[in-house]
Motif scaffolding. Sequence first.
Motif, PDB file in Angstrom:
ATOM      1  N   SER A  44       0.663  -1.055  -0.053  1.00  0.00           N
ATOM      2  CA  SER A  44       0.243  -0.167   0.098  1.00  0.00           C
ATOM      3  C   SER A  44       1.044   1.629   0.226  1.00  0.00           C
ATOM      4  CB  SER A  44      -0.850  -0.418   1.264  1.00  0.00           C
ATOM      5  OG  SER A  44      -0.425  -0.172   2.353  1.00  0.00           O
ATOM      6  N   HIS A  45       0.428   2.104  -0.304  1.00  0.00           N
ATOM      7  CA  HIS A  45       1.358   3.624  -0.548  1.00  0.00           C
ATOM      8  C   HIS A  45       1.682   3.927   1.236  1.00  0.00           C
ATOM      9  CE1 HIS A  45      -0.002   4.050  -4.286  1.00  0.00           C
ATOM     10  NE2 HIS A  45      -1.567   4.181  -3.783  1.00  0.00           N
ATOM     11  N   ASP A  86      -5.869   2.319  -3.816  1.00  0.00           N
ATOM     12  CA  ASP A  86      -5.816   3.299  -4.833  1.00  0.00           C
ATOM     13  C   ASP A  86      -5.523   3.796  -4.142  1.00  0.00           C
ATOM     14  OD1 ASP A  86      -8.475   5.178  -2.503  1.00  0.00           O
ATOM     15  OD2 ASP A  86      -8.211   3.366  -2.364  1.00  0.00           O
ATOM     16  N   LYS A  87      -5.234   5.622  -4.013  1.00  0.00           N
ATOM     17  CA  LYS A  87      -4.146   6.231  -3.283  1.00  0.00           C
ATOM     18  C   LYS A  87      -4.839   6.483  -1.967  1.00  0.00           C
ATOM     19  CE  LYS A  87      -3.659   9.636  -7.581  1.00  0.00           C
ATOM     20  NZ  LYS A  87      -3.894  10.443  -7.969  1.00  0.00           N
ATOM     21  N   SER A  88      -5.860   6.557  -1.310  1.00  0.00           N
ATOM     22  CA  SER A  88      -5.984   6.072   0.253  1.00  0.00           C
ATOM     23  C   SER A  88      -5.884   4.920   0.170  1.00  0.00           C
ATOM     24  CB  SER A  88      -7.057   7.218   0.076  1.00  0.00           C
ATOM     25  OG  SER A  88      -7.919   5.743   0.365  1.00  0.00           O
ATOM     26  N   ASP A  89      -5.322   4.021  -0.140  1.00  0.00           N
ATOM     27  CA  ASP A  89      -5.187   2.652   0.494  1.00  0.00           C
ATOM     28  C   ASP A  89      -6.221   2.132   1.294  1.00  0.00           C
ATOM     29  OD1 ASP A  89      -2.871   2.578   0.047  1.00  0.00           O
ATOM     30  OD2 ASP A  89      -1.955   3.329   1.582  1.00  0.00           O
ATOM     31  N   ASP A 139     -13.894   9.182  -2.966  1.00  0.00           N
ATOM     32  CA  ASP A 139     -12.130   9.744  -3.032  1.00  0.00           C
ATOM     33  C   ASP A 139     -12.899   9.758  -5.221  1.00  0.00           C
ATOM     34  OD1 ASP A 139      -9.293   6.969  -4.441  1.00  0.00           O
ATOM     35  OD2 ASP A 139     -10.177   9.657  -3.540  1.00  0.00           O
ATOM     36  N   ASP A 140     -11.417  10.625  -5.628  1.00  0.00           N
ATOM     37  CA  ASP A 140     -11.917  10.815  -6.873  1.00  0.00           C
ATOM     38  C   ASP A 140     -11.765   9.888  -8.006  1.00  0.00           C
ATOM     39  OD1 ASP A 140     -10.083  12.861  -5.972  1.00  0.00           O
ATOM     40  OD2 ASP A 140      -8.703  12.639  -6.825  1.00  0.00           O
ATOM     41  N   LEU A 152      -3.415   3.802 -12.013  1.00  0.00           N
ATOM     42  CA  LEU A 152      -4.556   4.870 -11.423  1.00  0.00           C
ATOM     43  C   LEU A 152      -4.597   5.995 -12.441  1.00  0.00           C
ATOM     44  CD1 LEU A 152      -3.742   5.153  -7.794  1.00  0.00           C
ATOM     45  CD2 LEU A 152      -5.547   3.908  -8.614  1.00  0.00           C
ATOM     46  N   SER A 153      -4.024   6.451 -12.982  1.00  0.00           N
ATOM     47  CA  SER A 153      -3.819   7.630 -14.061  1.00  0.00           C
ATOM     48  C   SER A 153      -3.450   7.773 -15.441  1.00  0.00           C
ATOM     49  CB  SER A 153      -4.037   8.771 -13.332  1.00  0.00           C
ATOM     50  OG  SER A 153      -2.072   8.455 -13.008  1.00  0.00           O
ATOM     51  N   ASN A 275       7.565   1.027  -4.511  1.00  0.00           N
ATOM     52  CA  ASN A 275       6.381   2.035  -3.831  1.00  0.00           C
ATOM     53  C   ASN A 275       6.996   3.714  -3.785  1.00  0.00           C
ATOM     54  OD1 ASN A 275       4.708   3.342  -2.474  1.00  0.00           O
ATOM     55  ND2 ASN A 275       3.141   1.427  -2.141  1.00  0.00           N
ATOM     56  N   SER A 277       5.446   5.734  -2.939  1.00  0.00           N
ATOM     57  CA  SER A 277       5.028   6.694  -1.371  1.00  0.00           C
ATOM     58  C   SER A 277       5.402   6.495  -0.025  1.00  0.00           C
ATOM     59  CB  SER A 277       4.243   5.944  -1.441  1.00  0.00           C
ATOM     60  OG  SER A 277       3.044   7.254  -2.657  1.00  0.00           O
TER      61      SER A 277
END
Length: 297
Positions: A44-45, A86-89, A139-140, A152-153, A275, A277
């Motif tokens: 995870s991030h 996702d970015k928020s984990d 989330d986005d 993710l993008s 990772n 992050s």
Amino acid sequence: MKIKFFFFVFWLCKTIVAQDFVQVDSVQKVNLPTYGGVFYPVLSHDGMKVAFTSYAKRGLQLYHFNSGQLDTLLLRDTFVKHVVFDKSDRQLFFTKSVEKGSSELDSYAIRECSLYESVTRKNRGVFRLFCSEDDSYKDDMLDSFAIKNGYLSYPFLIAQDKEIKEYVDSLTAYTHLPLGQCYYLNPSLSPDGEKILAFGVHKGTFVARRDGTGLMMIPRIESPIWLSDEVVIGMVTQDDGHEVSSSAIVAYNLKSKSYQELLPFSSLAQYPRYNASCKKIVCHTAGGHFYIIHLAP
């Protein structure tokens, strides 16, 4: 075979520079109490959770480092790929096999140390995330085509029909052929988006600019990924003619054209993932354990 291996190790040692260009803080070998081993781990991030499959990308489990809780998401009769947080984990996406050889995107919502079945809602190929019944967390919006390919993008690269496709959205793709038409594996864009990294079957690992210029081959490295705009990491393997007998995780500096060993051949470490992050590299071993390489902040 022993003579061949000796010269291979001698060649690699000659390329390693005295000054390390990747600063490693510590290396952690993790043994989880799971039947079937740990393969293809994804952090995870925040670095506090790891998702992984069993051998041959079967099944899916999630481990929480804080609590020691181990959740089984899918049994080992299901083939799984493209696992991504996702970015928020708080949401875990993955592509799973279904009937007749097709695949579909699925997801789970994660809250603290409990696992809940996802209530993700899909509309016209776009996901908006809801992690509670009262919709208190949003989330986005995430594009399902990108997520299904493990991103993710946009933009991102995938290998398709002996070509590298660069998708800038779900409908628009540009073709790259740095080595001509061949089977490509693990294509990815550098963090600055200027260079392409991939492995060409029967050709080797390479880096090239997006316009096709500046082609550089990187000997011996397999399963390459970006660590930074100038550093690539991957695995270097040696086999006995039947199976991998030794495997190391190494970094390669594009400017100095030098190697640095991050995990030794005796580790049998394979398929690294980075990772950015949490500044950690994770990889599994042939025996189903995994390593976490903590980089200096």
